[in-house]
Design a protein around this motif. Sequence first.
Motif, PDB file in Angstrom:
ATOM      1  N   PHE A   1       0.865  -1.087  -0.105  1.00  0.00           N
ATOM      2  CA  PHE A   1       0.026   0.014   0.116  1.00  0.00           C
ATOM      3  C   PHE A   1       0.878   1.240   0.096  1.00  0.00           C
ATOM      4  CE2 PHE A   1      -2.733   2.925   2.345  1.00  0.00           C
ATOM      5  CZ  PHE A   1      -3.842   3.191   1.612  1.00  0.00           C
ATOM      6  N   ILE A   2       1.783   1.236   0.897  1.00  0.00           N
ATOM      7  CA  ILE A   2       2.770   2.313   0.947  1.00  0.00           C
ATOM      8  C   ILE A   2       3.459   2.561  -0.394  1.00  0.00           C
ATOM      9  CG2 ILE A   2       5.081   3.086   1.947  1.00  0.00           C
ATOM     10  CD1 ILE A   2       3.757   1.862   4.599  1.00  0.00           C
ATOM     11  N   PHE A   3       4.033   1.484  -0.985  1.00  0.00           N
ATOM     12  CA  PHE A   3       4.686   1.597  -2.062  1.00  0.00           C
ATOM     13  C   PHE A   3       3.866   2.168  -3.453  1.00  0.00           C
ATOM     14  CE2 PHE A   3       8.289  -1.138  -0.601  1.00  0.00           C
ATOM     15  CZ  PHE A   3       9.131  -0.200  -1.105  1.00  0.00           C
ATOM     16  N   ALA A   4       2.551   1.568  -3.400  1.00  0.00           N
ATOM     17  CA  ALA A   4       1.575   2.077  -4.302  1.00  0.00           C
ATOM     18  C   ALA A   4       1.312   3.585  -4.285  1.00  0.00           C
ATOM     19  CB  ALA A   4       0.144   1.377  -4.124  1.00  0.00           C
ATOM     20  N   ILE A   5       1.299   3.961  -3.122  1.00  0.00           N
ATOM     21  CA  ILE A   5       0.945   5.390  -2.939  1.00  0.00           C
ATOM     22  C   ILE A   5       2.232   6.636  -3.179  1.00  0.00           C
ATOM     23  CG2 ILE A   5       0.785   7.251  -1.247  1.00  0.00           C
ATOM     24  CD1 ILE A   5      -0.966   5.482   0.431  1.00  0.00           C
ATOM     25  N   GLY A   6       3.377   5.857  -2.911  1.00  0.00           N
ATOM     26  CA  GLY A   6       4.479   6.764  -3.339  1.00  0.00           C
ATOM     27  C   GLY A   6       4.845   6.570  -4.856  1.00  0.00           C
ATOM     28  N   ALA A   7       4.558   5.488  -5.222  1.00  0.00           N
ATOM     29  CA  ALA A   7       4.764   5.273  -6.801  1.00  0.00           C
ATOM     30  C   ALA A   7       3.698   6.320  -7.677  1.00  0.00           C
ATOM     31  CB  ALA A   7       4.349   3.856  -7.301  1.00  0.00           C
ATOM     32  N   GLY A   8       2.514   6.475  -7.024  1.00  0.00           N
ATOM     33  CA  GLY A   8       1.370   7.370  -7.457  1.00  0.00           C
ATOM     34  C   GLY A   8       2.093   8.753  -7.550  1.00  0.00           C
ATOM     35  N   ILE A   9       2.577   9.158  -6.468  1.00  0.00           N
ATOM     36  CA  ILE A   9       2.903  10.626  -6.054  1.00  0.00           C
ATOM     37  C   ILE A   9       3.995  10.825  -7.044  1.00  0.00           C
ATOM     38  CG2 ILE A   9       4.160  12.179  -4.542  1.00  0.00           C
ATOM     39  CD1 ILE A   9       0.950  11.863  -4.149  1.00  0.00           C
ATOM     40  N   ILE A  10       5.075   9.831  -7.188  1.00  0.00           N
ATOM     41  CA  ILE A  10       6.282  10.129  -7.904  1.00  0.00           C
ATOM     42  C   ILE A  10       5.919  10.156  -9.354  1.00  0.00           C
ATOM     43  CG2 ILE A  10       8.260   8.843  -8.905  1.00  0.00           C
ATOM     44  CD1 ILE A  10       8.805   7.884  -5.970  1.00  0.00           C
ATOM     45  N   SER A  11       4.878   9.145  -9.749  1.00  0.00           N
ATOM     46  CA  SER A  11       4.375   9.442 -11.305  1.00  0.00           C
ATOM     47  C   SER A  11       3.758  10.601 -11.498  1.00  0.00           C
ATOM     48  CB  SER A  11       3.659   8.091 -11.710  1.00  0.00           C
ATOM     49  OG  SER A  11       2.399   8.092 -10.762  1.00  0.00           O
ATOM     50  N   ILE A  12       2.975  11.352 -10.886  1.00  0.00           N
ATOM     51  CA  ILE A  12       2.409  12.610 -10.959  1.00  0.00           C
ATOM     52  C   ILE A  12       3.290  13.646 -11.178  1.00  0.00           C
ATOM     53  CG2 ILE A  12       1.283  14.595  -9.764  1.00  0.00           C
ATOM     54  CD1 ILE A  12      -0.753  11.896  -8.463  1.00  0.00           C
ATOM     55  N   PHE A  13       4.343  13.507 -10.254  1.00  0.00           N
ATOM     56  CA  PHE A  13       5.559  14.598 -10.234  1.00  0.00           C
ATOM     57  C   PHE A  13       6.143  14.425 -11.465  1.00  0.00           C
ATOM     58  CE2 PHE A  13       9.885  15.948  -9.356  1.00  0.00           C
ATOM     59  CZ  PHE A  13       9.714  17.296  -8.982  1.00  0.00           C
ATOM     60  N   PHE A  14       6.744  13.291 -11.883  1.00  0.00           N
ATOM     61  CA  PHE A  14       7.523  13.089 -13.111  1.00  0.00           C
ATOM     62  C   PHE A  14       6.875  13.181 -14.373  1.00  0.00           C
ATOM     63  CE2 PHE A  14      10.634  11.073 -10.260  1.00  0.00           C
ATOM     64  CZ  PHE A  14      11.812  12.097 -10.567  1.00  0.00           C
ATOM     65  N   GLY A  15       5.453  12.889 -14.326  1.00  0.00           N
ATOM     66  CA  GLY A  15       4.758  13.103 -15.500  1.00  0.00           C
ATOM     67  C   GLY A  15       4.270  14.547 -15.803  1.00  0.00           C
ATOM     68  N   GLY A  16       4.157  15.448 -14.696  1.00  0.00           N
ATOM     69  CA  GLY A  16       4.281  16.769 -15.020  1.00  0.00           C
ATOM     70  C   GLY A  16       5.500  17.404 -15.539  1.00  0.00           C
ATOM     71  N   ILE A  17       6.526  16.725 -15.048  1.00  0.00           N
ATOM     72  CA  ILE A  17       7.954  17.403 -15.644  1.00  0.00           C
ATOM     73  C   ILE A  17       8.146  17.069 -17.092  1.00  0.00           C
ATOM     74  CG2 ILE A  17      10.430  16.934 -15.484  1.00  0.00           C
ATOM     75  CD1 ILE A  17      10.046  16.856 -12.422  1.00  0.00           C
ATOM     76  N   ALA A  18       7.505  15.660 -17.393  1.00  0.00           N
ATOM     77  CA  ALA A  18       7.680  15.282 -18.845  1.00  0.00           C
ATOM     78  C   ALA A  18       6.744  16.394 -19.749  1.00  0.00           C
ATOM     79  CB  ALA A  18       7.209  13.938 -19.016  1.00  0.00           C
ATOM     80  N   ALA A  19       5.546  16.632 -19.201  1.00  0.00           N
ATOM     81  CA  ALA A  19       4.632  17.328 -20.074  1.00  0.00           C
ATOM     82  C   ALA A  19       5.430  18.565 -20.176  1.00  0.00           C
ATOM     83  CB  ALA A  19       3.353  17.563 -19.132  1.00  0.00           C
ATOM     84  N   LEU A  20       5.953  19.352 -18.985  1.00  0.00           N
ATOM     85  CA  LEU A  20       6.605  20.718 -19.086  1.00  0.00           C
ATOM     86  C   LEU A  20       7.876  20.604 -20.120  1.00  0.00           C
ATOM     87  CD1 LEU A  20       6.745  22.213 -15.897  1.00  0.00           C
ATOM     88  CD2 LEU A  20       8.218  23.030 -17.391  1.00  0.00           C
ATOM     89  N   ILE A  21       8.590  19.663 -20.266  1.00  0.00           N
ATOM     90  CA  ILE A  21       9.831  19.331 -21.194  1.00  0.00           C
ATOM     91  C   ILE A  21       9.105  19.125 -22.752  1.00  0.00           C
ATOM     92  CG2 ILE A  21      11.579  17.786 -21.926  1.00  0.00           C
ATOM     93  CD1 ILE A  21      12.065  17.348 -18.887  1.00  0.00           C
ATOM     94  N   SER A  22       7.987  18.313 -22.732  1.00  0.00           N
ATOM     95  CA  SER A  22       7.495  18.311 -24.196  1.00  0.00           C
ATOM     96  C   SER A  22       7.125  19.362 -24.540  1.00  0.00           C
ATOM     97  CB  SER A  22       6.225  17.297 -23.874  1.00  0.00           C
ATOM     98  OG  SER A  22       6.786  16.180 -23.552  1.00  0.00           O
ATOM     99  N   GLY A  23       6.398  20.389 -23.787  1.00  0.00           N
ATOM    100  CA  GLY A  23       6.003  21.859 -24.073  1.00  0.00           C
ATOM    101  C   GLY A  23       7.258  22.622 -24.647  1.00  0.00           C
ATOM    102  N   PHE A  24       8.356  22.384 -24.009  1.00  0.00           N
ATOM    103  CA  PHE A  24       9.422  23.373 -24.297  1.00  0.00           C
ATOM    104  C   PHE A  24      10.006  22.854 -25.780  1.00  0.00           C
ATOM    105  CE2 PHE A  24      10.075  24.544 -19.955  1.00  0.00           C
ATOM    106  CZ  PHE A  24      10.076  26.010 -20.133  1.00  0.00           C
ATOM    107  N   PHE A  25      10.033  21.554 -26.088  1.00  0.00           N
ATOM    108  CA  PHE A  25      10.445  20.905 -27.346  1.00  0.00           C
ATOM    109  C   PHE A  25       9.526  21.468 -28.329  1.00  0.00           C
ATOM    110  CE2 PHE A  25      13.033  17.920 -24.989  1.00  0.00           C
ATOM    111  CZ  PHE A  25      14.363  18.051 -25.398  1.00  0.00           C
ATOM    112  N   ILE A  26       8.260  21.572 -28.380  1.00  0.00           N
ATOM    113  CA  ILE A  26       7.259  21.981 -29.345  1.00  0.00           C
ATOM    114  C   ILE A  26       6.929  23.345 -29.440  1.00  0.00           C
ATOM    115  CG2 ILE A  26       6.544  19.511 -29.678  1.00  0.00           C
ATOM    116  CD1 ILE A  26       3.927  20.645 -28.368  1.00  0.00           C
TER     117      ILE A  26
END
Length: 200
Positions: free
Chosen positions: A116-141
Amino acid sequence: MDRVSYLKKLRGKLRRLPAHELDAALAYYEEYFEEAGEENEQKVIVELGSPSQVASQILADFALKDLEASSEKSAKKNMTAIWLIILAILSAPLSLPLLAAAIALIFSFGAVIISFIFAIGAGIISIFFGGIAALISGFFILTEDWPTALLFMGVGFIVTGLGVLLFPVVARFIKKIVLISVETLGRLFHKIMRKQKGGF
């Protein structure tokens, strides 16, 4: 078994306790024997139960008391409490089926909490890195399609900010889960010990 060998065995079972707690526990039982008198030594030993029973009760009680008394409920303190309760259950003189059931319960309970703890942690990390990936993609296009780039960057900022905001909330939530788990494990231990005593 006489008083000296009983207390010696009890000391051996309680060696993982802090020195002051170990001394306090032994002083209490030495005084208990003294008050009963030498002629009632065997009666006291029967009344108390085996050194393993007494030690397992002391270990579990110490783990819970220490956790409740501590104002700073750190992960290290929670893990120490869990470890002491597990030691208490393993050192308790339980019948083989009851011991096997207790061990199975501890491990399955632990696996569920850790998952349960790993699932919550993975969810928060994926939200954070998903946001960073979207930001970087925006800069590229940005030079190719600026409205889409702005959309990606806006979504990226929002999602990254959400990840950062959720982190302390989730960290507190995880600490609370661990604390509840330790208390539940302690109650489970007391239930097992009551059931064992009732079985005799």
